[in-house]
Design a protein around this motif. Structure first.
Motif, PDB file in Angstrom:
ATOM      1  N   ASP A 183      25.592  26.842   3.526  1.00  0.00           N
ATOM      2  CA  ASP A 183      25.544  25.410   3.813  1.00  0.00           C
ATOM      3  C   ASP A 183      25.099  24.641   2.575  1.00  0.00           C
ATOM      4  O   ASP A 183      24.273  25.122   1.786  1.00  0.00           O
ATOM      5  N   LEU A 184      25.638  23.453   2.394  1.00  0.00           N
ATOM      6  CA  LEU A 184      25.268  22.578   1.288  1.00  0.00           C
ATOM      7  C   LEU A 184      24.242  21.550   1.772  1.00  0.00           C
ATOM      8  O   LEU A 184      24.305  21.082   2.905  1.00  0.00           O
ATOM      9  N   PHE A 185      23.303  21.195   0.858  1.00  0.00           N
ATOM     10  CA  PHE A 185      22.229  20.269   1.208  1.00  0.00           C
ATOM     11  C   PHE A 185      22.355  18.989   0.387  1.00  0.00           C
ATOM     12  O   PHE A 185      22.885  18.994  -0.734  1.00  0.00           O
ATOM     13  N   SER A 186      21.864  17.912   0.950  1.00  0.00           N
ATOM     14  CA  SER A 186      21.856  16.632   0.248  1.00  0.00           C
ATOM     15  C   SER A 186      20.839  16.662  -0.892  1.00  0.00           C
ATOM     16  O   SER A 186      19.699  17.107  -0.712  1.00  0.00           O
ATOM     17  N   VAL A 187      21.262  16.183  -2.050  1.00  0.00           N
ATOM     18  CA  VAL A 187      20.337  16.116  -3.185  1.00  0.00           C
ATOM     19  C   VAL A 187      19.452  14.878  -3.088  1.00  0.00           C
ATOM     20  O   VAL A 187      18.527  14.702  -3.901  1.00  0.00           O
ATOM     21  N   LYS A 188      19.688  14.028  -2.082  1.00  0.00           N
ATOM     22  CA  LYS A 188      18.878  12.824  -1.892  1.00  0.00           C
ATOM     23  C   LYS A 188      17.825  13.001  -0.803  1.00  0.00           C
ATOM     24  O   LYS A 188      16.685  12.590  -0.957  1.00  0.00           O
ATOM     25  N   THR A 189      18.235  13.621   0.312  1.00  0.00           N
ATOM     26  CA  THR A 189      17.327  13.716   1.460  1.00  0.00           C
ATOM     27  C   THR A 189      16.954  15.151   1.803  1.00  0.00           C
ATOM     28  O   THR A 189      16.049  15.376   2.605  1.00  0.00           O
ATOM     29  N   GLY A 190      17.663  16.130   1.242  1.00  0.00           N
ATOM     30  CA  GLY A 190      17.430  17.524   1.598  1.00  0.00           C
ATOM     31  C   GLY A 190      18.045  17.916   2.932  1.00  0.00           C
ATOM     32  O   GLY A 190      17.852  19.043   3.410  1.00  0.00           O
ATOM     33  N   THR A 239      29.831  13.353  -3.758  1.00  0.00           N
ATOM     34  CA  THR A 239      29.083  13.562  -2.525  1.00  0.00           C
ATOM     35  C   THR A 239      27.653  13.981  -2.846  1.00  0.00           C
ATOM     36  O   THR A 239      27.405  14.683  -3.832  1.00  0.00           O
ATOM     37  N   GLU A 240      26.732  13.552  -2.006  1.00  0.00           N
ATOM     38  CA  GLU A 240      25.338  13.974  -2.202  1.00  0.00           C
ATOM     39  C   GLU A 240      25.108  15.385  -1.690  1.00  0.00           C
ATOM     40  O   GLU A 240      24.122  16.034  -2.046  1.00  0.00           O
ATOM     41  N   PHE A 241      26.002  15.916  -0.866  1.00  0.00           N
ATOM     42  CA  PHE A 241      25.838  17.265  -0.303  1.00  0.00           C
ATOM     43  C   PHE A 241      26.498  18.286  -1.225  1.00  0.00           C
ATOM     44  O   PHE A 241      27.631  18.702  -1.018  1.00  0.00           O
ATOM     45  N   HIS A 242      25.775  18.653  -2.258  1.00  0.00           N
ATOM     46  CA  HIS A 242      26.349  19.645  -3.173  1.00  0.00           C
ATOM     47  C   HIS A 242      25.277  20.575  -3.745  1.00  0.00           C
ATOM     48  O   HIS A 242      25.428  21.133  -4.832  1.00  0.00           O
ATOM     49  N   GLN A 243      24.196  20.753  -3.006  1.00  0.00           N
ATOM     50  CA  GLN A 243      23.169  21.706  -3.425  1.00  0.00           C
ATOM     51  C   GLN A 243      23.246  22.947  -2.536  1.00  0.00           C
ATOM     52  O   GLN A 243      23.187  22.875  -1.317  1.00  0.00           O
ATOM     53  N   LEU A 244      23.365  24.090  -3.195  1.00  0.00           N
ATOM     54  CA  LEU A 244      23.398  25.386  -2.503  1.00  0.00           C
ATOM     55  C   LEU A 244      22.067  26.079  -2.745  1.00  0.00           C
ATOM     56  O   LEU A 244      21.632  26.224  -3.895  1.00  0.00           O
ATOM     57  N   ILE A 355      40.826  18.265  -6.168  1.00  0.00           N
ATOM     58  CA  ILE A 355      40.408  17.911  -4.816  1.00  0.00           C
ATOM     59  C   ILE A 355      39.041  17.243  -4.936  1.00  0.00           C
ATOM     60  O   ILE A 355      38.084  17.850  -5.415  1.00  0.00           O
ATOM     61  N   VAL A 356      38.956  15.997  -4.525  1.00  0.00           N
ATOM     62  CA  VAL A 356      37.706  15.248  -4.592  1.00  0.00           C
ATOM     63  C   VAL A 356      37.023  15.335  -3.232  1.00  0.00           C
ATOM     64  O   VAL A 356      37.624  15.039  -2.197  1.00  0.00           O
ATOM     65  N   VAL A 357      35.764  15.774  -3.257  1.00  0.00           N
ATOM     66  CA  VAL A 357      34.981  15.913  -2.030  1.00  0.00           C
ATOM     67  C   VAL A 357      34.050  14.714  -1.904  1.00  0.00           C
ATOM     68  O   VAL A 357      33.229  14.444  -2.790  1.00  0.00           O
ATOM     69  N   GLU A 358      34.197  13.988  -0.814  1.00  0.00           N
ATOM     70  CA  GLU A 358      33.292  12.893  -0.487  1.00  0.00           C
ATOM     71  C   GLU A 358      32.740  13.160   0.910  1.00  0.00           C
ATOM     72  O   GLU A 358      33.085  14.162   1.539  1.00  0.00           O
ATOM     73  N   ARG A 362      27.511  13.465   7.197  1.00  0.00           N
ATOM     74  CA  ARG A 362      27.476  14.841   6.678  1.00  0.00           C
ATOM     75  C   ARG A 362      28.848  15.476   6.660  1.00  0.00           C
ATOM     76  O   ARG A 362      29.017  16.595   6.168  1.00  0.00           O
ATOM     77  N   LYS A 363      29.859  14.797   7.210  1.00  0.00           N
ATOM     78  CA  LYS A 363      31.194  15.373   7.312  1.00  0.00           C
ATOM     79  C   LYS A 363      31.942  15.216   5.989  1.00  0.00           C
ATOM     80  O   LYS A 363      32.068  14.109   5.462  1.00  0.00           O
TER      81      LYS A 363
END
Length: 377
Positions: A183-190, A239-244, A355-358, A362-363
């Motif tokens: 799962d990927l996590f938000s780098v802003k809110t976790g 996207t902010e969701f790109h932390q593994l 492919i650009v991920v936005e 969370r979707k």
């Protein structure tokens, strides 16, 4: 001689009379006779092509049928002959079966005499179900795999001391797409977001469709496998969701580069819907407006009848239907892979596919940057 249908099998009067006799067999408590000669009430001989005697508990009904396998339409004179036989043989009603239709005025005349008029003909393509009895299509079965996956990422240690090499062990599979470790996590809110393997699977399907839709029928549709190679990039910077998060470190993924290797398996679909049928024809009344499709499978004794809701052999097409010669393209799941298949032809794209991920919440939302069609050699 037209052999695309079944009526050519009943090329003479004997075969056609036998066919009409079979239409009546098995329809309740009936006795059906072909080519019968009787003495009428006036002492004259009268020949009947098909005679049907139907019995109920208290009554008996007799129908006389004439069968005309003619080249010309049936005229009023034959209706007069049949009407005379019905009266002279004390029958209840009659019918005329033909393959060529009836002269102008004959239908109204027969209706006034209480005589049914039937035309037996081959089914139209609409009555078979478009595109018709014979279906000839081209099929592309598409599959693909990622190769040489490379990450552009920033890594942060979560423990003291050297964390050691980061091994992701990413495998495109249903299980991994549901594995919370990816799962990927938000780098802003976790906050926890979408699964990385799931995003890769979605990107796989998007790229496969884009590449294979650019490939038409090759080499007149002969069976073959076509390979298409492309350089691709998955961009997570939008996207902010790109932390593994791994056990000893966190990885902030910016981009994932990879080679995309797709195979298009080309083959033909040729189907004869009448292949296992003895016949399939339309029996159409010109008096009572009945329309019945009659068919019999090879080896079966009985005939199956089916009502037709089409008018005059025409269908109102409300949806797009396949045409013979059309191409059907089927994409395999991202989890399928290519195995050991060897391609007969190879194509490449000369431009990077991005492919650009936005994200919407969370979707993940994926957008494909247009790329030129593949050149197949």
């Amino acid at each position: 001689m037209d052999i695309s249908g079944f009526m050519h099998k009943y090329y003479d009067w004997v075969a056609f009379e036998t066919f009409v006799k079979d239409l009546y067999e098995g329809d309740g408590d009936v006795t059906v006779q072909r080519d019968i000669t009787e003495i009428d009430r006036y002492g004259a001989k009268r020949q009947t092509d098909v005679k049907i005697v139907r019995r109920s508990r208290f009554h008996r009904f007799t129908t006389l049928v004439e069968c005309k396998r003619w080249k010309e339409p049936v005229g009023r004179d034959r209706i007069d002959v049949l009407a005379s036989s019905i009266e002279a043989l004390s029958a209840n009603n009659g019918a005329i079966f033909t393959t060529t239709g009836f002269e102008e005025g004959a239908i109204a005349y027969a209706r006034g005499k209480g005589i049914e008029l039937f035309v037996v003909r081959d089914l139209t393509p609409q009555e078979w179900g478009l595109p018709g009895r014979h279906i000839s299509l081209h099929l592309h079965v598409n599959a693909a795999e990622f190769r040489n996956i490379q990450f552009a990422a920033q890594t942060i240690a979560l423990v003291d001391g050297p964390p050691g090499p980061a091994e992701l062990n990413i495998v495109l599979s249903v299980d991994k797409a549901l594995d919370p470790d990816f799962d990927l996590f938000s780098v802003k809110t976790g906050e926890r977001g979408a699964n990385l393997v799931g995003i890769l699977g979605d990107a796989h399907g998007m790229i496969l469709s884009a590449l294979c839709n650019s490939v038409g029928v090759l080499d007149d549709g002969k069976q073959m496998t076509i390979e298409i190679n492309a350089r691709c990039e998955l961009d997570f910077t939008g996207t902010e969701f790109h932390q593994l998060r791994l056990p000893k470190l966190a990885t902030r993924i910016e981009r994932i580069g990879f080679e995309f290797r797709a195979h298009v398996g080309q083959s033909a679909i040729n189907v004869d819907r009448g292949n296992d049928l003895d016949f399939a024809v339309m029996v159409e009344s010109y008096v009572s407006d009945q329309r019945l499709i009659a068919h019999r499978r090879m080896g079966d004794a009985g005939i199956v009848f089916q009502s037709s809701n089409l008018s005059n052999g025409e269908a109102t097409v409300t949806e797009e239907v396949l045409q013979n010669g059309a191409l059907i393209s089927v994409n395999c799941s991202p989890w399928v892979g290519l195995g050991s298949a060897v391609a007969d032809k190879i194509g490449v794209t000369g431009q990077l596919i991005r492919i650009v991920v936005e994200t919407e919440g969370r979707k993940p939302q994926l957008s494909l940057i247009a790329q030129p069609p593949a050149t197949v050699q």
